[in-house]
Design a protein around this motif. Structure first.
Motif, mmCIF file in Angstrom:
data_model
loop_
_atom_site.group_PDB
_atom_site.id
_atom_site.type_symbol
_atom_site.label_atom_id
_atom_site.label_comp_id
_atom_site.label_asym_id
_atom_site.label_seq_id
_atom_site.Cartn_x
_atom_site.Cartn_y
_atom_site.Cartn_z
ATOM 1 N N ARG A 7 0.898 -1.100 -0.544
ATOM 2 C CA ARG A 7 -0.477 0.054 -0.242
ATOM 3 C C ARG A 7 1.171 1.064 -0.059
ATOM 4 O O ARG A 7 1.894 1.359 0.255
ATOM 5 N N SER A 8 0.316 2.333 -0.075
ATOM 6 C CA SER A 8 1.131 3.017 -0.436
ATOM 7 C C SER A 8 1.646 3.886 1.600
ATOM 8 O O SER A 8 0.289 3.572 1.888
ATOM 9 N N LEU A 11 1.338 9.405 2.654
ATOM 10 C CA LEU A 11 1.104 9.893 3.802
ATOM 11 C C LEU A 11 1.533 9.679 5.084
ATOM 12 O O LEU A 11 0.689 10.483 6.174
ATOM 13 N N PHE A 67 3.136 8.295 -4.430
ATOM 14 C CA PHE A 67 2.161 9.070 -4.274
ATOM 15 C C PHE A 67 0.632 8.735 -5.159
ATOM 16 O O PHE A 67 1.411 8.754 -6.603
ATOM 17 N N THR A 68 -0.690 8.506 -4.496
ATOM 18 C CA THR A 68 -2.040 7.796 -5.612
ATOM 19 C C THR A 68 -2.591 9.602 -6.471
ATOM 20 O O THR A 68 -2.225 10.068 -5.043
ATOM 21 N N GLU A 70 -5.268 10.261 -5.395
ATOM 22 C CA GLU A 70 -6.511 10.679 -4.591
ATOM 23 C C GLU A 70 -5.782 11.282 -3.324
ATOM 24 O O GLU A 70 -6.393 12.179 -3.025
ATOM 25 N N GLN A 71 -4.716 11.054 -3.457
ATOM 26 C CA GLN A 71 -3.798 11.363 -2.080
ATOM 27 C C GLN A 71 -3.923 13.071 -2.646
ATOM 28 O O GLN A 71 -3.352 13.350 -1.745
ATOM 29 N N GLY A 74 -6.182 15.659 -1.924
ATOM 30 C CA GLY A 74 -6.054 16.076 -0.625
ATOM 31 C C GLY A 74 -5.239 17.031 -0.655
ATOM 32 O O GLY A 74 -4.792 18.147 0.933
ATOM 33 N N LEU A 75 -3.446 17.146 -0.997
ATOM 34 C CA LEU A 75 -2.814 18.314 -1.036
ATOM 35 C C LEU A 75 -2.615 19.917 -1.269
ATOM 36 O O LEU A 75 -2.089 19.878 -1.864
ATOM 37 N N ARG A 83 3.066 18.761 -6.455
ATOM 38 C CA ARG A 83 2.183 18.244 -6.852
ATOM 39 C C ARG A 83 2.844 16.948 -7.644
ATOM 40 O O ARG A 83 2.671 16.071 -7.858
#
Length: 438
Positions: A7-8, A11, A67-68, A70-71, A74-75, A83
């Motif tokens: 998994r990532s 975060l 980083f996905t 979706e992650q 959120g940043l 990014r």
């Protein structure tokens, strides 16, 4: 065995690492070649050494630090350039350090991370969170194993910590020499032997038709399910009657009885005498109840066969962190270091060896620049390399040791310490760290 689910881990970090990255991208310093080092300035009170643990988990976390989409969505505190950098982020540098199961001391260069500032700085939190927790647990567990003097210890602390931390704690305790765990996720993930029988609730569950306690019924049912080799918990009510009931139901072939309360030393002697008087000479005695290394040491002269440790091991025995830090020590080949009072550090990427006598007893650690030849020990002492490659160009090296190999390695390292280095209540480190050419 796959050490962790894929998994990532991106975060598992702190916000300031990404804000530093954004600023570094803006001022052009993100691509400067740097070296960061994991070390500790001091050991917790009464500790004479630390145990490196979590290395395999840390390397896997670096590999999965991606980083996905979706992650990244959120940043929103980051600009588009940062990014985009994170979208393409893959650690491509080098990591060297002490292998898992190695001993460390104040200023030991436990881990050296080399690459650009941008790719190294954002790994700080994930590396420290893994290494601090696992090393604290392994250090506490190793002291318990030493105190037990060869008697087995069972890890049973899952209910005293976070559910994910419980799995990591089980792994670290097994690395330290514990023989099994109560945690089934740790058993499944890492191949650790699992063990467990019953709690007081099982005994309390069984009552007769009038609602009175029926300890014999509880024991009989457990034996029917698990055989006479099981361990019966005998102190739910009166411990003397509990032992009598256990032997009456199981016979003299009963595997073990467990004591979970009271003055464990006194009770162990009483229970041993009672078991022997009943002919249960081979029935073992298991003790539990908030055991730490000092409690275990105090029971060495008692007829205790197996210890069960929980709270004190999963919380690092009163030291919930190993005190490890992650500091920048080199920029574009130039050594840098903090000069803050009480927080000074030695600059430069480093490697280390342990100087040992011909008998194998360690004398000191020697630390020198990572790209320089090893110092001459003068022929009297021989060198044991401590720093080994862990990642090359962003990929784990092919021959990282298994958990079992690391467990065996730690056992061997403990034997190499001077005998006084294993003392439980001394404040100075068992070995000193000497710097050469830094």
């Amino acid at each position: 065995m796959n050490p962790t689910p894929t998994r990532s881990t991106a975060l598992l970090t702190d916000m300031y690492e990404l804000t530093m990255l954004q600023a570094a991208l803006a001022d052009g310093t993100a691509d400067r070649q740097c070296a960061f080092e994991v070390f500790t300035r001091r050991l917790p009170n009464e500790r004479r050494y630390g145990v490196v643990a979590g290395t395999a988990r840390a390397i896997e976390a670096v590999r999965n630090f991606r980083f996905t989409a979706e992650q990244l969505d959120g940043l929103d505190f980051l600009d588009a350039r940062t990014r985009t950098y994170l979208e393409n982020y893959r650690f491509s540098g080098q990591i060297d350090g002490y292998r898992e199961g190695e001993l460390y001391f104040p200023q030991s260069p436990i881990l050296t991370v080399r690459g650009t500032f941008g790719e190294c700085v954002i790994l700080e939190t994930v590396l420290l969170s893994i290494l601090n927790f696992d090393s604290a647990v392994a250090s506490a567990a190793t002291r318990m194993v030493t105190a037990a003097e060869g008697r087995p210890i069972i890890e049973m602390g899952s209910r005293r910590t976070h559910e994910d931390a419980a799995v990591s704690a089980s792994r670290a305790a097994y690395l330290a020499g514990f023989v099994s765990t109560s945690n089934l996720e740790a058993a499944a993930r890492y191949g650790i032997p699992a063990g467990g029988t019953s709690a007081h609730a099982w005994t309390l569950l069984h009552t007769d038709a009038d609602g009175a306690p029926d300890e014999k019924a509880a024991f009989r049912s457990q034996i029917d399910a698990q055989g006479v080799g099981t361990t019966l918990l005998v102190d739910t009510y009166d411990i003397t009657q509990g032992v009598a009931n256990a032997v009456e139901i199981a016979g003299t072939g009963l595997g073990a009885v467990r004591i979970d309360s009271g003055d464990l030393g006194v009770l162990a002697r009483q229970v041993r005498d009672q078991l022997d008087s009943l002919g249960a000479y081979d029935t073992k005695i298991v003790v539990s109840s908030d055991l730490d290394e000092f409690a275990i040491a105090s029971l060495r002269s008692e007829p205790v066969d197996i210890y069960g440790a929980g709270t004190s091991v999963v919380t690092g025995s009163g030291a919930p962190t190993a005190g490890l830090v992650y500091k920048l020590v080199e920029v574009d080949g130039t050594h840098v270091h903090k000069r803050s009072r009480g927080k000074a550090s030695h600059g430069g990427a480093k490697q280390a060896l342990r100087a040992c006598r011909s008998t194998g007893t360690a004398v000191e650690e020697v630390v020198w620049p990572i790209d320089c030849p090893a110092p001459d020990l003068g022929g009297v002492l021989h060198a044991v390399d401590l720093t080994v490659p862990l990642m090359r160009d962003g990929e784990p090296v092919a021959d990282l040791p298994t958990l079992t190999e690391s467990r065996d390695h730690l056992a061997a390292q403990l034997v190499s310490l001077p005998w006084e280095g294993l003392a439980l209540s001394r404040d100075e480190p068992a070995l000193t760290v000497r710097f050469i050419g830094l």
